[in-house]
Design an enzyme around this catalytic site. Structure first.
Site, PDB file in Angstrom:
ATOM      1  N   SER A 184       0.929  -1.153  -0.220  1.00 45.20           N
ATOM      2  CA  SER A 184      -0.111  -0.304  -0.237  1.00 45.20           C
ATOM      3  C   SER A 184       1.213   1.361   0.255  1.00 45.20           C
ATOM      4  O   SER A 184       1.451   1.487  -1.138  1.00 45.20           O
ATOM      5  CB  SER A 184      -1.356  -0.283   1.048  1.00 45.20           C
ATOM      6  OG  SER A 184      -2.063   1.161   0.572  1.00 45.20           O
ATOM      7  N   ASP A 276     -10.577  -3.950  -4.408  1.00 44.15           N
ATOM      8  CA  ASP A 276      -9.304  -2.895  -3.723  1.00 44.15           C
ATOM      9  C   ASP A 276     -10.144  -1.604  -4.813  1.00 44.15           C
ATOM     10  O   ASP A 276      -9.925  -1.047  -5.734  1.00 44.15           O
ATOM     11  CB  ASP A 276      -8.327  -3.382  -3.776  1.00 44.15           C
ATOM     12  CG  ASP A 276      -7.339  -2.340  -2.547  1.00 44.15           C
ATOM     13  OD1 ASP A 276      -7.851  -0.936  -2.265  1.00 44.15           O
ATOM     14  OD2 ASP A 276      -6.126  -2.071  -3.063  1.00 44.15           O
ATOM     15  N   HIS A 306      -8.252  -5.119  -1.128  1.00 40.45           N
ATOM     16  CA  HIS A 306      -6.723  -4.605   0.303  1.00 40.45           C
ATOM     17  C   HIS A 306      -6.212  -5.247   0.932  1.00 40.45           C
ATOM     18  O   HIS A 306      -7.052  -5.127   2.211  1.00 40.45           O
ATOM     19  CB  HIS A 306      -7.092  -2.815   0.061  1.00 40.45           C
ATOM     20  CG  HIS A 306      -5.739  -2.032   0.486  1.00 40.45           C
ATOM     21  ND1 HIS A 306      -5.374  -1.760  -0.346  1.00 40.45           N
ATOM     22  CD2 HIS A 306      -5.820  -1.671   1.487  1.00 40.45           C
ATOM     23  CE1 HIS A 306      -4.334  -1.282  -0.342  1.00 40.45           C
ATOM     24  NE2 HIS A 306      -4.969  -0.895   1.219  1.00 40.45           N
TER      25      HIS A 306
END
Length: 334
Positions: A184, A276, A306
């Site tokens: 991320s 996501d 995610h």
């Protein structure tokens, strides 16, 4: 499970096969458990309280009886570089390979929107990477926003990578197999470190592992609308992270998609999750890498959300990260 595409200087860009948008039942159960915890939205919390909540959730997910994956060594270190001390955690796995007595070294930057997350929240993932490659993993406890907004976390990431490169032999790693990795927001920083290393010629990187990366702070991709609520990470939470980070969206050190030239970057494994909000920007970045001639493996995992790499109790998610690490092994062996 996942569509996979491999591309390089002489190959077509990766365009993932259309995947189902059905949520895997195990992931649906994971989200239901999260809802039952009665967690407060991060946007309603002060950053310090958000960090505490995230750490508590990660610990609760593992369970009171959780036994960490065994390692030959786990030790906290400090990188004294550029006038500051950056905390690190070194993972040395028990496994090794006969054809690679000196293991790759992975410099890992944790996710959490530059605001939450730390060495402990990503401990299980770092152990899994160390054991799964196998590799020496050095996790970086970079400074976080809003106390240290953009570009301070990126500067910590770059400085820590330079320190690891200078000490790689001491750490037991292979100087010819240095990898930057992250999930991320951490993956976003890995892209910046890789680009800076290309531009300066040091350190020499062999690969980058980008797990569901943030690449575009404009939040303008369709997946923010399609997957912006109901799948864990929300568009509202991403806006909260970005507001605290305060990165200018036109700066490629904040939005890697804004970089004009991606040619000459190290080989990349880029992963995205079908459900996501960040899916489309990760897909787009993988295409740009391949279009620039960078050897690129792109996994788009169907049915996942995610932060799947942190979902230790969900077998389908652990199969996905195992698949991602297998791709990285292939990149390093090429």
């Amino acid at each position: 499970m996942a569509s996979k595409s491999t591309a390089g200087a002489t190959s077509d860009r990766p365009v993932p096969t259309t995947m189902t948008t059905n949520l895997h039942p195990a992931v649906a159960a994971y989200l239901a458990d999260s809802a039952a915890m009665g967690l407060r939205p991060y946007v309603d919390l002060a950053p310090a309280d958000a960090r505490t909540q995230f750490a508590s959730v990660m610990a609760a997910r593992l369970g009171a009886d959780h036994q960490p994956r065994p390692m030959a060594e786990v030790v906290d270190r400090t990188a004294a570089v550029d006038g500051r001390d950056i905390p690190l955690r070194l993972y040395r796995p028990s496994t090794s390979t006969a054809n690679r007595p000196v293991m790759p070294t992975v410099v890992f930057f944790h996710g959490g929107g530059w605001v939450i997350g730390d060495l402990d929240t990503h401990d299980a993932l770092c152990r899994r990477i160390a054991d799964g490659l196998p590799a020496v993993v050095v996790a970086v406890d970079y400074c976080r926003a809003p106390e240290a907004p953009f570009p301070a976390p990126v500067e910590d990431a770059a400085a820590a990578t330079r320190w690891v490169a200078a000490h790689v032999a001491e750490l037991g790693g292979d100087p010819d197999a240095l990898v930057v990795a992250g999930d991320s927001a951490g993956a976003a920083m890995a892209t910046v470190v890789a680009r800076r290393a290309r531009d300066t010629g040091t350190p020499r990187l062999a690969a980058q592992l980008l797990l569901y990366p943030v690449t575009d702070l404009t939040m303008s991709h369709a997946s923010y609308v399609e997957m912006g609520t109901g799948y864990g990470l929300t568009a509202e939470t991403m806006a909260w992270f970005i507001d605290h980070y305060a990165g200018p969206v036109e700066d490629p050190d904040a939005s890697p998609m804004a970089a004009e030239d991606l040619a000459g970057l190290p080989a990349a494994v880029v992963t995205t999750a079908d459900l996501d909000p960040l899916r489309d920007e990760g897909d787009a970045y993988a295409r740009r890498l391949a279009d620039a001639g960078v050897p690129t493996v792109h996994h788009r995992h169907g049915g996942l959300i995610h932060a799947y790499a942190l979902m230790e109790t969900v077998p389908i998610a652990m199969e996905a990260i195992a698949d991602d690490l297998s791709a990285l092994r292939g990149v390093l062996a090429a």
